[in-house]
Design a protein around this motif. Structure first.
Motif, PDB file in Angstrom:
ATOM      1  N   GLU A  78      35.462  56.987  38.873  1.00  0.00           N
ATOM      2  CA  GLU A  78      36.461  55.937  39.036  1.00  0.00           C
ATOM      3  C   GLU A  78      35.792  54.568  39.117  1.00  0.00           C
ATOM      4  O   GLU A  78      36.212  53.607  38.498  1.00  0.00           O
ATOM      5  CB  GLU A  78      37.263  56.198  40.320  1.00  0.00           C
ATOM      6  N   ALA A 131      35.994  50.350  37.531  1.00  0.00           N
ATOM      7  CA  ALA A 131      36.658  49.457  38.477  1.00  0.00           C
ATOM      8  C   ALA A 131      36.591  48.022  37.965  1.00  0.00           C
ATOM      9  O   ALA A 131      35.684  47.644  37.254  1.00  0.00           O
ATOM     10  CB  ALA A 131      35.998  49.556  39.849  1.00  0.00           C
ATOM     11  N   ASP A 146      37.059  44.549  39.923  1.00  0.00           N
ATOM     12  CA  ASP A 146      37.358  43.865  41.176  1.00  0.00           C
ATOM     13  C   ASP A 146      36.834  42.430  41.150  1.00  0.00           C
ATOM     14  O   ASP A 146      36.223  41.955  42.101  1.00  0.00           O
ATOM     15  CB  ASP A 146      36.738  44.629  42.361  1.00  0.00           C
ATOM     16  N   LYS A 197      41.412  54.398  37.075  1.00  0.00           N
ATOM     17  CA  LYS A 197      41.005  53.044  36.719  1.00  0.00           C
ATOM     18  C   LYS A 197      40.654  52.929  35.237  1.00  0.00           C
ATOM     19  O   LYS A 197      40.902  51.891  34.619  1.00  0.00           O
ATOM     20  CB  LYS A 197      39.844  52.607  37.613  1.00  0.00           C
ATOM     21  N   THR A 213      43.995  52.821  33.526  1.00  0.00           N
ATOM     22  CA  THR A 213      44.578  51.493  33.743  1.00  0.00           C
ATOM     23  C   THR A 213      43.968  50.480  32.782  1.00  0.00           C
ATOM     24  O   THR A 213      44.662  49.618  32.231  1.00  0.00           O
ATOM     25  CB  THR A 213      44.344  51.041  35.197  1.00  0.00           C
ATOM     26  N   GLN A 214      42.678  50.595  32.565  1.00  0.00           N
ATOM     27  CA  GLN A 214      42.006  49.704  31.621  1.00  0.00           C
ATOM     28  C   GLN A 214      42.555  49.891  30.211  1.00  0.00           C
ATOM     29  O   GLN A 214      42.758  48.924  29.468  1.00  0.00           O
ATOM     30  CB  GLN A 214      40.505  49.980  31.647  1.00  0.00           C
TER      31      GLN A 214
END
Length: 402
Positions: free
Chosen positions: A57, A61, A63, A363, A366-367
């Motif tokens: 994950e 990420a 962030d 993640k 999501t990308q």
């Protein structure tokens, strides 16, 4: 291949294509940047050994404050080159002829001895120290005598023997053999000669051949020609879509300013690049350094520079995709995520959305969603131009700059 999932990460797709430009003769390269860039993701349905789901994950990420990393340029009103997707009758004919040639059989000669330049069909088993070894045995293998495909003595040792015979060859691997565990060792091959290849027998294009292709609802030559044309049209349209997306994304990246490259992201994609070629080397039973020298005509130092450049390119494309989505106030809430997760799972043949999420991680997916959205924004606000128009504008700009 997970088409939808890989297509979503166009940023890395294009970076892979760019990074590969500097190499030549590489073996096992994927046909598209998407496959190349994501090769390490798709080698197995399981998480890599020793890698926890948390680590997987974290690899995807995001962030960061995107505005501190990227200054967007123009991403709306971009142009792309319109690609002709029409299929001619000649293209259909050529494709069918290729299919016929691919379906050709050879006349099997069994009544004479093997001679130099013959192509023979063989089974063989190799043993070192009385034990078989990886890659040393095969069945139904085609070998041209004199091609030097096998170690010294193997091919010449078959000359003069007839199909049906078993030939025992006591040989030795070269001292500089690429597989170091076998270098310089004695080896015994037991070879069965099945037959010598004669002339090719190409099937005729008739209903019998069409039936042999086992295509649903295609049983006649006319239906087969129509089917082939539709397949070619579909391929061209897919290629045109990919070309459009790559051209638009490249322009969006060119128009943007990358203020900072997060080093951990660059390193992540550089390692991904290296891992892919380590897998290629392992497939050939070679050390990476030997693979790079033989198939890519490059050194490890130059390869590491390519990996670093790939990491920067991949990071650039990903950052710009995120910046476009951010500029459009696009966010992935749980409802949208679940909808897209189910959609991707169905499109890619997963048994369930949970299986897809387990393999790729939230993640990463999501990308994919964000990249899909950014590309859709680019396409929606773009204008297609014909190739000749692009050439004219380029020539005009060149004249102006003189």
């Amino acid at each position: 291949m997970k088409k939808r999932i890989t297509a979503g990460i166009l940023a890395m797709c294009m970076a892979a294509s760019l990074a590969a430009c500097g190499s030549s003769g590489s073996a096992g390269e994927s046909e598209s940047g998407a496959e190349s860039a994501l090769g390490t993701e798709e080698t197995s349905d399981e998480t890599a050994e020793g890698e926890s789901e948390t680590e997987k994950e974290q690899a995807y990420a995001f962030d960061y404050d995107i505005n501190k990393l990227v200054k967007l340029g123009d991403y709306k009103g971009l142009t792309y080159t319109i690609v002709d997707t029409t299929v001619s009758d000649q293209e259909v004919t050529d494709t069918i002829n290729q299919q016929l040639q691919a379906s050709a059989t050879v006349k099997q000669i069994k009544d004479r001895a093997v001679a130099d330049k013959d192509t023979v069909n063989i089974d063989y088993e190799g043993k070192v120290d009385g034990k078989t070894f990886d890659g040393g045995s095969a069945t139904d293998t085609s070998l041209t005598i004199g091609s030097n495909q096998f170690i010294d003595g193997f091919e010449k040792g078959l000359i003069g023997h007839k199909p049906g015979e078993k030939v025992t060859l006591n040989l030795k691997f070269p001292d500089d053999y690429s597989t170091k565990d076998l270098a310089g060792k004695a080896v015994q091959f037991v070879v069965t000669i099945n037959y010598i290849n004669g002339d090719s027998i190409v099937p005729e294009l008739d209903d019998k051949f069409v039936a042999s292709q086992k295509i649903d609802n295609v049983t006649t030559v006319a239906q087969y020609k129509k089917y082939i044309k539709e397949q070619l049209e579909s391929q061209k349209k897919s290629q045109a879509d990919n070309s459009k997306q790559q051209e638009l994304t490249q322009k969006a990246v060119d128009n943007a300013e990358i203020k900072t490259y997060p080093q951990e992201m660059v390193d992540q994609y550089a390692e991904q690049y290296k891992s892919q070629y380590e897998q290629y080397a392992a497939y050939y039973g070679m050390e990476l350094s030997d693979f790079l020298k033989q198939y890519m005509q490059t050194t490890e130092d130059d390869f590491n520079k390519q990996a670093e450049e790939y990491g920067k390119q991949a990071t650039s494309f990903m950052l710009v995709m995120y910046a476009i989505a951010d500029a459009e106030n696009f966010q992935v809430d749980d409802k949208l995520y679940q909808e897209k997760l189910a959609e991707y799972a169905e499109e890619n043949g997963f048994d369930s959305a949970d299986d897809l999420e387990k393999q790729y991680g939230r993640k990463y997916i999501t990308q994919v969603i964000i990249n899909d959205k950014a590309i859709a924004i680019l396409e929606k606000n773009a204008k297609g131009v014909k190739a000749e128009e692009t050439e004219s504008s380029t020539e005009a700009a060149s004249e102006t700059n003189k």
